[in-house]
Motif scaffolding. Structure first.
Motif, PDB file in Angstrom:
ATOM      1  N   ALA A  32      63.656 105.289  26.329  1.00  0.00           N
ATOM      2  CA  ALA A  32      64.307 103.979  26.424  1.00  0.00           C
ATOM      3  C   ALA A  32      64.381 103.481  27.858  1.00  0.00           C
ATOM      4  N   ARG A  33      64.537 104.385  28.797  1.00  0.00           N
ATOM      5  CA  ARG A  33      64.664 103.964  30.194  1.00  0.00           C
ATOM      6  C   ARG A  33      63.394 103.318  30.736  1.00  0.00           C
ATOM      7  N   ALA A  34      62.245 103.522  30.032  1.00  0.00           N
ATOM      8  CA  ALA A  34      60.978 102.949  30.476  1.00  0.00           C
ATOM      9  C   ALA A  34      60.560 101.731  29.661  1.00  0.00           C
ATOM     10  N   LEU A  35      61.358 101.345  28.669  1.00  0.00           N
ATOM     11  CA  LEU A  35      61.035 100.185  27.839  1.00  0.00           C
ATOM     12  C   LEU A  35      61.560  98.912  28.486  1.00  0.00           C
ATOM     13  N   SER A  36      60.950  97.776  28.138  1.00  0.00           N
ATOM     14  CA  SER A  36      61.370  96.495  28.715  1.00  0.00           C
ATOM     15  C   SER A  36      62.708  96.058  28.136  1.00  0.00           C
ATOM     16  N   ASP A  37      63.374  95.164  28.864  1.00  0.00           N
ATOM     17  CA  ASP A  37      64.663  94.642  28.397  1.00  0.00           C
ATOM     18  C   ASP A  37      64.515  93.948  27.047  1.00  0.00           C
ATOM     19  N   GLY A  38      63.449  93.138  26.899  1.00  0.00           N
ATOM     20  CA  GLY A  38      63.247  92.405  25.652  1.00  0.00           C
ATOM     21  C   GLY A  38      63.036  93.328  24.473  1.00  0.00           C
ATOM     22  N   THR A  39      62.246  94.397  24.667  1.00  0.00           N
ATOM     23  CA  THR A  39      62.025  95.368  23.593  1.00  0.00           C
ATOM     24  C   THR A  39      63.325  96.051  23.201  1.00  0.00           C
ATOM     25  N   HIS A  90      59.275  84.978  23.872  1.00  0.00           N
ATOM     26  CA  HIS A  90      58.224  83.962  23.981  1.00  0.00           C
ATOM     27  C   HIS A  90      58.468  82.871  22.942  1.00  0.00           C
ATOM     28  N   PRO A  91      58.314  81.575  23.320  1.00  0.00           N
ATOM     29  CA  PRO A  91      58.577  80.480  22.372  1.00  0.00           C
ATOM     30  C   PRO A  91      57.819  80.615  21.056  1.00  0.00           C
ATOM     31  N   ALA A  92      56.626  81.192  21.102  1.00  0.00           N
ATOM     32  CA  ALA A  92      55.846  81.326  19.873  1.00  0.00           C
ATOM     33  C   ALA A  92      56.469  82.326  18.898  1.00  0.00           C
ATOM     34  N   LYS A  93      57.362  83.191  19.394  1.00  0.00           N
ATOM     35  CA  LYS A  93      57.988  84.208  18.557  1.00  0.00           C
ATOM     36  C   LYS A  93      59.391  83.831  18.088  1.00  0.00           C
ATOM     37  N   ILE A  94      59.831  82.629  18.426  1.00  0.00           N
ATOM     38  CA  ILE A  94      61.177  82.206  18.041  1.00  0.00           C
ATOM     39  C   ILE A  94      61.373  82.199  16.518  1.00  0.00           C
ATOM     40  N   PRO A  95      60.393  81.720  15.716  1.00  0.00           N
ATOM     41  CA  PRO A  95      60.601  81.781  14.251  1.00  0.00           C
ATOM     42  C   PRO A  95      60.845  83.193  13.744  1.00  0.00           C
ATOM     43  N   GLU A  96      60.136  84.179  14.300  1.00  0.00           N
ATOM     44  CA  GLU A  96      60.346  85.570  13.884  1.00  0.00           C
ATOM     45  C   GLU A  96      61.724  86.068  14.334  1.00  0.00           C
ATOM     46  N   LEU A  97      62.165  85.631  15.528  1.00  0.00           N
ATOM     47  CA  LEU A  97      63.508  85.981  15.987  1.00  0.00           C
ATOM     48  C   LEU A  97      64.554  85.423  15.039  1.00  0.00           C
ATOM     49  N   TYR A  98      64.368  84.180  14.604  1.00  0.00           N
ATOM     50  CA  TYR A  98      65.307  83.566  13.654  1.00  0.00           C
ATOM     51  C   TYR A  98      65.388  84.388  12.371  1.00  0.00           C
TER      52      TYR A  98
END
Length: 453
Positions: free
Chosen positions: A315-322, A351-359
């Motif tokens: 986990a310490r090497a993963l990105s904040d978003g992940t 990323h704006p293109a991933k907003i529907p999946e986030l919703y």
């Protein structure tokens, strides 16, 4: 589940009344009051277990854990011209457990809780301001009167207990006797009611008497205490857990490894829970595998994930978003997660293109599971997220200029439904806030505020 909330005298919130469903998106530009509404709900949640002063300093705590209590209150409350008022209508959990592990069932499942707090100058205490209880009530509500109007109401009604208490629906009742304010605590079985002197009290009566002796009061406290306000911190999400850790995932995102480890252990270590987390984030990030590594030397648990073709990383090497997405999915995978989850601007870092999946991920967190209701409230100023949200899930935050009796100018926040939705049904009858069209809100997010009368 919180179905209705009222607040007056908290920051720039005056006479605010808001209806909630399973999923609610509060849309509007920055500095209008979206966060203030969530802070007011958080403050009420904190009052269920803390004194007034302790609840104040825990609302949006800073790194120094210091907050000027006066900054939470309106000018009228600070001057003594008005009290801070909060009210919540909520569906209670079917079972509640006291601090000794005794489980009880409330005698009703739909209640309204009200509390008023007075602020008075007191130079003898730090900050020079003393908060005291001015009024408090808890009583049953009748859903037959149409109290539950949101689209998922039919599915939620099965969680409302059917029963009758000896208190006839009154659990906490405020009275004035011989010039002294008192809260009457009604028993739900045979027995004399208890009288608590309210004047000068430094905390709510609900927070002090909630026990298995008062099942509905305990259930109301349990519901309010279950409301969570996520403020995910990268350092907390990256930290390993002690092998014996038993706490649930915190507001900062800590304890994901321990929470997933316990669930996987309870399922026979078949990996199904970890697979569900991977599946939940699959539309957003390519997580090939997720494991909880045990360190027998340090007696620690560590989250590890393989993203794409890269090797498995801690986990310490993963990105904040992940880490944010994995934490949200881990919360959703937990059978013990219930109540309300509040998030501010969840689209940050996506990323704006991933907003529907986030919703879709966020919306999935509001789906009831087993014997628990789930609820999600988010605020946003993102046109991209707003485009994904259904009309009935939207509240538009609007800032309005006002003047008091002395002519001083201030800005207050109001929250408006979209036209034609269930929240707007009472407007024609003179109830609720004036609705606004979706097109106006879309323009509002990218331009000046709409004219709302």
């Amino acid at each position: 589940m919180l179905t209705h909330f009222e607040v007056t005298g908290f920051k720039n919130l005056v006479g605010v009344k808001v209806d909630f469903g399973s999923f609610t998106c509060i849309a509007g530009p920055n500095a209008v009051g979206k966060s203030n509404l969530l802070n007011a709900i958080e403050f009420l949640s904190l009052l269920s277990c803390n004194s007034f002063h302790d609840a104040c300093i825990q609302v949006r705590p800073t790194a120094q854990q210091h907050l000027d209590v006066a900054s939470l209150l309106s000018a009228d409350v600070l001057s003594g011209a008005a009290n801070l008022g909060l009210a919540a209508e909520m569906i209670l959990p079917p079972r509640a457990e006291d601090e000794f592990g005794q489980t009880v069932a409330p005698s009703c499942g739909y209640v309204r809780y009200e509390v008023e707090i007075a602020a008075r100058p007191d130079p003898t205490i730090p900050g020079g301001l003393r908060l005291r209880l001015a009024r408090e009530q808890l009583h049953a509500l009748d859903d037959a009167a149409g109290g539950l109007r949101f689209p998922e109401a039919d599915a939620c009604r099965r969680f409302i207990a059917r029963g009758r208490s000896e208190s006839d629906g009154r659990f906490l009742e405020y009275q004035v006797s011989h010039g002294q304010g008192m809260v009457i605590v009604h028993r739900e079985a045979n027995g004399r009611p208890r009288q608590v002197i309210a004047d000068g009290a430094q905390r709510t009566v609900l927070s002090a008497v909630a026990s298995s002796e008062y099942p509905t009061i305990l259930a109301a406290r349990t519901e309010m205490a279950s409301w969570r306000f996520l403020a995910l911190e990268p350092s907390a999400m990256r930290a390993p857990d002690d092998l014996m850790e038993r706490r649930t995932i915190s507001a900062s995102g800590a304890h994901v490894p321990a929470a997933l480890y316990r669930q996987d252990l309870a399922a026979g270590r078949d990996g199904a829970v970890l697979h569900r987390v991977c599946d939940a984030v699959a539309p957003l990030i390519d997580v090939r595998s997720l494991t909880i590594a045990e360190d027998p030397v340090r007696q620690a648990l560590e989250l590890r994930a393989q993203v794409g073709d890269a090797p498995e990383l801690p986990a310490r090497a993963l990105s904040d978003g992940t880490l944010r997405l994995l934490t949200l999915a881990a919360i959703g995978a937990g059978e013990d997660y219930s109540g309300m989850l509040c998030l501010e601007e969840p689209e940050n870092g996506i990323h704006p293109a991933k907003i529907p999946e986030l919703y879709q991920l966020l919306h999935g967190l509001s789906t009831p599971v087993s014997q628990h209701l789930r609820q999600v409230v988010v605020n946003t100023h993102s046109p991209n997220l707003f485009q994904c949200v259904e009309d009935g899930e939207v509240l538009c935050a609007v800032g309005q200029k006002t003047r008091d009796g002395a002519g001083a100018r201030s800005e207050a926040a109001s929250f408006h439904p979209l036209a034609g939705t269930w929240r707007a049904q009472g407007w024609s009858g003179g109830e609720g806030m004036r609705p606004v069209p979706r097109s106006t809100v879309q323009a509002y997010l990218g331009g000046p505020a709409p004219a709302v009368g």
